[in-house]
Design a protein around this motif. Structure first.
Motif, short mmCIF file in Angstrom:
data_model
loop_
_atom_site.label_atom_id
_atom_site.label_comp_id
_atom_site.label_asym_id
_atom_site.label_seq_id
_atom_site.Cartn_x
_atom_site.Cartn_y
_atom_site.Cartn_z
N SER B 206 82.57 76.61 28.41
CA SER B 206 84.01 76.45 28.19
C SER B 206 84.78 77.72 28.51
O SER B 206 85.99 77.68 28.73
N GLU B 210 88.74 78.62 29.61
CA GLU B 210 89.39 79.08 28.40
C GLU B 210 90.44 80.14 28.76
O GLU B 210 90.23 80.93 29.67
N SER B 308 89.87 67.79 27.72
CA SER B 308 89.15 69.03 28.06
C SER B 308 88.78 69.03 29.54
O SER B 308 88.72 70.09 30.17
#
Lengths: 416, 987, 92
Positions: B206, B210, B308
């Motif tokens: 991630s 991010e 996401s």
């Protein structure tokens, strides 16, 4: 509620709100004429035939988990009657004949699909063994054909005919063999038995077998004591554990057998094919997944999961048979617990304990046997005498030396 | 075309364009793209069709869970169906094809199924297609099978290589996201042997999308720097593009490394995939969490995407999901996405939040609609608007992309592969890994920990704990400083959504929708396993990664219980699908199994042998001469020559075991059913070995070369098994006996020299006197050869029924000795012969092999009843042999069979029927075990196992092979067809 | 089963190197009655839990081992050379 195209149409038009449960969820009664331990394929089929063919309806099936939670829901769905020995062959053929009329009989489409079972051979010795087997089948009126290499090639052009370590020479074909949607077998029998008055009691684990004056009178369960006239054990995978409750030791070991399914592919394998130069067999489901398996992991186990080494062996044999599988991906592997008997054949018999009957030792051939196993066990329970095709499945055959050893491996369960 | 690509954003290489095709249409992406991000950048929304209703589908995720964007890549033997576009790295020249559509992706006739969907609900097929019965195979099923499957497999062999490896470590870290990187760094700096693996192409997980800062660096930079440090450590193995797919007993993990799946043309010297078996002391599962879809009408339409995933496409790949987006969220993570979209200049039309209030202070431009849900969408192949339901009002908002943020489910698949069951946490409203896993810990998102700082901290702490557990000390680690992280969230699941009209999907690929779950529960299939099996939810190629938890939540709601009570189905390997190629490694094609070659293989080849596979061995089958038109002709010539002159046959593959020790004779006496204790030195004896259940296991000859030294031969097939068995007897049953065993199969080249002229030929190379007087039948001894140049073992034993010897010489001399024998016998007419001739000769003599020793016969069945010692106290199989059934009347017994008309023949595997009996199983009398054409008898001869056969010699029977339509009148006879008095053995 | 078996002679080795025979039972004496023999050859406790069985390190030291294993969890509790130490108690 009867199932048909019409019922689907009418219900569909009404928003599918009126379908009713496929079977009841009854509470156990205090006493039954027959209690069957194990709500898998064999137990449910036994209940079904007891009610339908022998008029015995005061029957309960006790299942510790959910209906069909054992091996009926975790096998590779193959049916065939290509057995060798006279003690086995008529029984499996009876099973095949019951499969052939099953769906109409219990009004549930279990997708009995006779697309053929082909056993490949790779040597003269294997050819001769299949000749012997095919002829034994023919003698009993079972269909069998011995194919040569060219005929196999016409059927399955993508097998490895050209670069194989063990070139394919031909195969033994049973056209009436095939596959069945496994879960649907459990559901169909459950629904059929239930509609004839059998109580199917889920989440009910048998924890004890009560005996009075040497005869069985009932079972202790997680839902209390339930009395019975006859107690019928059909808990393959756990037979030893259940029999132990009655103080019996069995000629059985529990072994794990893995099975696998690939990602969904457009169908290209029509029937079932077994490899003769390694442990691998495969069919393709109506959803497109290749359903396949191989050999036992080889050790006693009650855990429904296997070892990576066996997975690799199975894949190796698979790619050796069909090189084009190389880039096909395997989706899922699972394990079932097999009741491996000491000669590779099952037991359907009374036990030395009065009122206690045993259906066990199915090794990895239990699924295809489901209808005949239920029918013959019901026959034994209702009539007190074995059905003639199951007469060789005696519990005392090991002690007396009348073994049914299809593979000739002897008392070595992990080799059957 | 690339108008969805945003400038200056992401980790893709702007100056390296990559060309590829989709359904034949040329497109361009960038280095660093996945196929999915490249398709999105090209504005391609519709990429696939679902399984049942052929619904148009787009790209839903940016990772391994993708259920919709499955394509076929490559061609020929490299065709790969069902490849997830979200995982496939883009490479120059990649060819992708959409699947499960006809005639085309845009116009797919299969979509008609959608119209019929009221009648095609869960399990509809169990209720119909039953009448008339024959139509199932003829009509219904073929139609169903035509529709089955997704991609199409190739028929061609794979040209690429695969391999397998083992690896061992102190700590295996699965997942190189923030948690995994922190853990690996901690353990690496402590000097532990660490393996870090991740399924992606870039480390960071991630962190790659991010926006927070870690230790003052951008998250992606932090990931890069940490990876660089890890790669520099000799004690750390860092494996990218590697998926741990299964957790097995003994803390061994299966993993597959995609070595060359991201290149156009694989280098032949490297595998395309490598299977790893990783044995580790401790493992840390840092696999993160999967975002949970929201079950509203049309949630499967192209343009609807996980939040996401949208963030990953935006920040990592620089791709805008659309022109006007909306976000449907149940938690704060939706706002992070909104902020990123707006920062990138993508218009956010609305944030639809199911809650009355958010936990973050949102100051963007998007319209905020609280206490509302998206209940439907407009548009088929791409969405054009969403239906927002609030209170009792529904309003339409025009968008071309919708993100759904339904909360997160820890990815705990691997933690449940060894029997552990997930546990529902009411606090985290998610299923967590079971507790106290032996050797495996779960950390970070996989443990439902949220927030970057918390994940980094947990990675460090868990690595320290794991190393302490294996006795390694960890230096203290500073927790990296995290700024700007607003990924922490908490969420209440939103199982069902009001106002839904269109199909709301749970399992996207398998087209299981809301109503199917309701139907399953109504019909009594409410147990989670039954519901799965009845509706097929969770059974598609993604194994329910996105669907399982929603299905459980909805079953729970329908049954009025909590998800804890419903429980989960069982997680099984593999985490993501693994190719046959990877699982197979190098064991493919001709290398499926190793090849064993006799020391005389090249000699046989030199003499023109035709070889046959026998187990792992290649054996010489026959030696054709020019002018011979069939194998039968060659074999007949070889047989006659052995009987008339002499033949030489390679028997090196027989199992050979040397036994020594002061109790070796006693040992043999216990493992054979016949007596061996008093076998004289210099003598060989035929031995019969039983299994403990009384049936014959194997046979062979054993010779006493010295008082305490024996040389045993076994059959080729059972050589390994007999050795294991003898070791069992020596080590387990009778450890008190002084006996040592050595398998010497490969040490000796052994040949049979058989025929009336065998002695004169052999005598030319053997120094010792081998006259009948000096070396009679069944003599055995070590001999000197070639005037002392070589030593070997000579046995006067015969399988052919002729005057015969077997000579064993050290393997390396085999070829020279065989040639010397041919040379010595040139004037005597010696010829090599193969196993086919061997077989004819032994059938003529009635000798048995494993055709007759089929695992179900006892000695008496084969006429060996008298061999079984009545006086020995004990031998393997003695007790069980006494059972009633093993001595009963009607047992199969060995007989000979000849056709009544010598012109007729029959084959092995035929059954025997009494003369005039009907062909039924009840009338089955036995079967033909071995058969051959005997030039000596002048007809086919055979051995058979027939009920009570020994008392039926002379009886006329029918040899029946229904498979071939053959029925041959024949006569049962004594099983020895040649020289029944054994006169030729003793000349 | 244990992907790695702790061989007392060779250390932890892959399961593929071993051949499994089955229950580690003591062979009855030559004078034992037929019931004892039947029991030994055919009947099995087949427990769910701790189980002693014979494994052969076929591709290793070629020693027969007694592996103490759990049939439910597959954990190996102990592994010794079959010739060493006391044999499991003879079944009555």
């Amino acid at each position: 509620m009867r199932y048909s195209a019409l019922s689907i149409l009418l219900n569909g038009l009404r928003g599918n709100r009126n379908w009713t449960p496929a079977w009841r969820q009854p509470d156990p009664k205090p006493h039954y004429d027959v209690i069957i331990v194990g709500g898998g394929g064999h137990g449910l089929a036994t209940a079904y035939y007891l009610a339908k063919e022998f008029g015995v309806t005061n029957v309960a099936v006790l299942e510790k988990n959910y209906v069909g939670s054992g091996n009926v829901g975790r096998n590779t769905t193959i049916i065939r009657s290509n057995y060798l020995l006279p003690g086995n062959n008529p029984f499996y053929e009876l099973s095949m004949q019951l499969w052939e009329g099953l769906e109409q009989d219990f009004n549930f489409n279990a997708m009995v699909s006779q697309r053929g079972v082909l056993n490949l051979y790779h040597s003269d010795a294997q050819r001769d063994a299949y000749t012997r087997r095919g002829n034994a089948m023919r003698l009993h009126g079972v269909d069998a054909e011995l194919l040569d290499r060219a005929a196999v090639r016409r059927m399955l052009p993508f097998l490895d005919f050209d670069n194989a370590r063990f070139p394919i020479q031909g195969g033994l074909l049973q056209r009436r063999g095939g596959t069945v949607r496994h879960d649907a077998v459990a559901w169909g029998y459950a629904r059929g038995a239930d509609s004839r008055g059998v109580d199917i009691i889920q989440n009910c684990e048998v924890t004890g077998i009560r005996r009075e004056d040497g005869r069985v009178t009932g079972v202790e369960t997680s839902r209390g004591f339930i009395g019975c006239g006859k107690l019928a054990l059909a808990a393959a995978g756990n037979s030893s554990k259940v029999a132990e409750l009655a103080g019996l030791r069995l000629p059985i070991e529990s072994h794990v057998l893995q099975a696998f399914v690939s990602e969904g592919l457009k169908p290209f394998i029509d029937g079932v094919v077994t490899f003769g130069a390694g442990h691998f067999y495969v069919s393709q489901s109506d959803k497109g997944g290749l359903v396949f398996g191989g050999d036992l992991d080889g050790y006693n186990s009650y855990a429904q999961r296997g070892n990576l080494a066996t997975v690799e062996h199975v894949a190796e044999a698979g790619k050796a048979m069909i090189p084009a599988l190389s880039r096909v991906r395997v989706l899922r592997s699972w394990g079932g617990i097999m009741d491996m008997s000491m000669d590779g054949s099952p037991i359907i018999d009374r036990t030395p304990i009065d009122n206690l009957y045993l259906n066990a030792g199915w090794c990895y051939g239990g699924f295809k046997a489901t209808p005949a196993s239920g029918f013959c066990f019901a026959h034994l329970l209702a009539r007190g005498a074995p059905q003639k095709t199951a007469a060789a499945f005696r519990l005392d055959r090991f002690e007396r030396g009348y073994l049914l050893d299809e593979k000739g491996q002897g008392a070595q369960p992990n080799l059957h | 075309m690339s108008s969805y690509r945003l400038p200056n954003l992401g980790l893709v290489s702007r100056d390296t364009p990559v060309s590829f095709t989709f359904d034949g249409k040329p497109m361009q992406g960038l280095q660093g793209d996945t196929l999915a991000s490249a398709l999105l950048a090209n504005g391609r929304m519709l990429v696939g069709r679902s399984f049942k209703y052929h619904r148009p589908r787009g790209i839903l995720t940016a990772g391994a869970a993708e259920p919709n964007a499955l394509v076929t890549i490559g061609h020929g033997g490299r065709t790969e169906p069902n490849t997830r576009a979200t995982m496939q790295e883009l490479y120059e020249g990649l060819e992708a094809q959409s699947q499960n559509r006809w005639p085309s992706l845009d116009f797919d006739l299969g979509a008609l199924n959608g119209i019929l969907s009221p009648f095609l609900g869960a399990g509809f097929y169990y209720k119909t297609f039953m009448w008339p019965a024959p139509l199932w195979e003829k009509l219904y099923e073929p139609i169903i099978r035509k529709a089955a499957g997704l991609g199409k497999a190739s028929y061609e062999a794979d040209p690429d290589a695969y391999e397998k490896s083992w690896a061992h470590c102190d700590l295996l870290v699965i997942g190189a996201g923030p948690t995994g990187l922190a853990a690996a760094l901690t353990a690496g700096r402590a000097g532990a042997r660490v393996i870090l693996l991740d399924e992606g192409s870039l480390p960071g997980g991630s962190l790659l999308f991010e926006t927070a800062m870690i230790d003052g660096k951008a998250a992606a930079q932090f990931a890069r720097d940490t990876s660089d440090e890890l790669r520099s450590m000799p004690n750390v193995r860092f494996m990218m593009r590697t998926t741990a797919f299964g957790w097995y007993d003994g803390n061994v993990f299966g993993a597959v490394e995609r070595v060359q799946k991201h290149v156009r043309e694989p280098v032949p010297s490297l595998p395309v995939e490598r299977l790893w078996r990783i044995a580790t002391k401790k493992a840390l599962l840092a696999s993160g969490a999967e975002e949970r879809p929201l079950v509203f009408g049309g949630n499967d339409r192209p343009g609807v995407m996980m939040a996401s995933a949208m963030r990953a496409y935006l920040n990592r790949y620089g791709v805008a999901p659309g022109r006007a987006t909306a976000i449907f969220t149940t938690n704060d993570s939706g706002y992070t996405l909104a902020r990123d979209l707006e920062a990138a200049g993508v218009d956010v039309a609305a944030i639809v939040d199911s809650r009355p209030a958010a936990g973050v202070d949102y100051r963007g431009k998007a319209r905020l609609i609280r206490e509302a849900v998206v209940c439907g969408v407009t548009g088929r192949k791409a969405i054009s608007a969403i239906e927002v339901h609030r209170g009792d009002r529904t309003e339409s908002i025009a968008v071309d992309a919708l993100a759904m943020a339904g909360g997160f489910d820890p990815i705990i698949h691997l933690a449940c592969h060894r029997g552990g069951r997930p546990v529902w946490s009411a606090e985290k409203t998610a299923f967590l890994a079971p507790g106290s896993l032996n050797g495996l810990e779960v950390a970070g998102g996989a443990a439902a920990t949220s927030g970057l700082a918390a994940c980094l901290g947990e990675g460090i702490a868990q690595a320290q704990a794991a190393l302490e557990g294996v006795g390694l000390r960890c230096p203290p680690m500073d927790l990296p400083k995290v700024e700007g992280d607003d990924a922490a969230y908490s969420s209440n699941p939103l199982w069902s959504i009001p106002g839904v009209k269109d199909k709301a999907f749970i399992d996207f690929q398998n087209d299981v929708h809301l109503k199917d779950i309701g139907l399953a529960v109504r019909e009594g299939y409410g147990h989670v396993e039954l519901a799965k099996r009845y509706t097929t939810t969770g059974m598609a190629t993604d194994q329910g990664k996105l669907s399982n938890v929603n299905a459980i939540g909805l079953i729970a709601k329908a049954r009025g219980v909590s998800p804890a009570e419903v429980g989960t189905t069982t997680f099984r390997p593999f985490y993501t699908p693994v190719s046959f190629g990877a699982l197979t490694g190098a064991h493919a094609g001709h290398h499926f199994q190793p090849v064993r070659k006799s020391p005389l293989h090249d000699w046989a080849k030199k003499h023109g042998a035709v070889f046959v596979e026998t187990g792992l061995w290649y054996r010489s089958a026959w030696f054709p001469k020019s002018g011979e038109r069939s194998w039968r002709e060659s074999v007949e010539r070889e047989v006659l020559n052995v009987r008339k002159n002499a033949g030489l046959c390679d028997v090196s593959m027989l199992g050979k075991i040397e036994l020594s020790g002061s109790d070796a004779a006693e040992f043999l006496n216990r493992v054979y059913c016949n007596a061996f204790l008093k076998l004289p030195v210099g003598k060989a004896r035929y031995g019969l070995m039983l299994r403990e259940d009384g049936f014959i296991y194997d046979d062979g000859t054993t010779s006493r070369l010295a008082e305490n030294r024996f040389f045993m031969t076994t059959t080729t097939a059972y050589a390994a098994g007999v050795m294991n068995h003898l070791e069992f007897c020596a080590q387990v049953l009778w450890p008190e006996l002084d006996v040592r065993l050595a398998s010497v199969t490969d040490q000796w080249a052994q040949m049979a020299v058989a025929g009336p002229k065998a002695r004169m030929i052999l005598q030319k190379i053997v120094d010792d006197d081998i006259s009948d007087a000096a070396f009679p039948f069944l003599a055995a001894k070590e001999v000197s050869l070639f005037g002392g140049a070589l030593h070997g073992c000579l046995f006067r034993i015969s399988f052919s029924g002729e005057l015969a010897y077997e000579i064993a010489v050290p393997a390396g001399y085999g070829e020279s000795v065989a040639d010397a024998l041919l040379d010595a016998g040139k004037d005597h007419g010696i010829m090599p012969y193969g196993v086919e001739t061997l077989s004819v000769l032994r059938i003529e003599k009635g000798h048995v092999t494993h055709n007759e020793i089929n695992g179900t016969v006892v000695p008496a069945d084969l006429g060996f009843g008298k061999m079984v010692s009545a006086t020995k106290l004990d031998f393997i199989g003695k007790a069980m042999l006494q059972r009633e059934g093993l001595a009963a009347s009607g047992r199969p017994q060995l007989v000979g069979v000849v056709p009544i008309d010598p012109k007729h023949s029959f084959r092995s595997g035929s059954h025997i029927l009494a003369k005039g009996a009907e062909a039924t199983l009840e009338n089955d009398e036995g079967y033909v075990t071995s058969s051959a054409y005997s030039p000596h008898v002048g007809s086919t001869i055979a051995l058979a196992l027939v009920h009570n056969g020994q008392s039926r010699h002379g009886e006329e029977v029918l040899v029946w092979s229904g498979l071939h339509g053959e029925s041959t009148p024949a006569r049962l006879c004594h099983p020895v067809f040649f020289d029944p008095q054994n006169e030729r053995l003793h000349v | 089963m244990a992907s790695l078996v702790p061989c007392p002679n060779c250390g932890r080795r892959p399961k593929e190197e071993f051949t499994i025979k089955g229950a580690a039972l003591s062979r009855p004496g030559a004078d034992a009655d037929s019931e004892n023999w039947f029991d030994y050859v055919y009947l099995r406790d087949n427990p769910r839990g701790a189980y002693e069985e014979y494994w052969h390190h076929t591709s290793g030291c070629r020693r027969w081992l007694v592996v103490m294993r759990d049939t439910l969890t597959h954990e190996v509790a102990a592994c010794r050379d079959a010739t060493d130490g006391s044999r499991s108690e003879r079944r009555k």
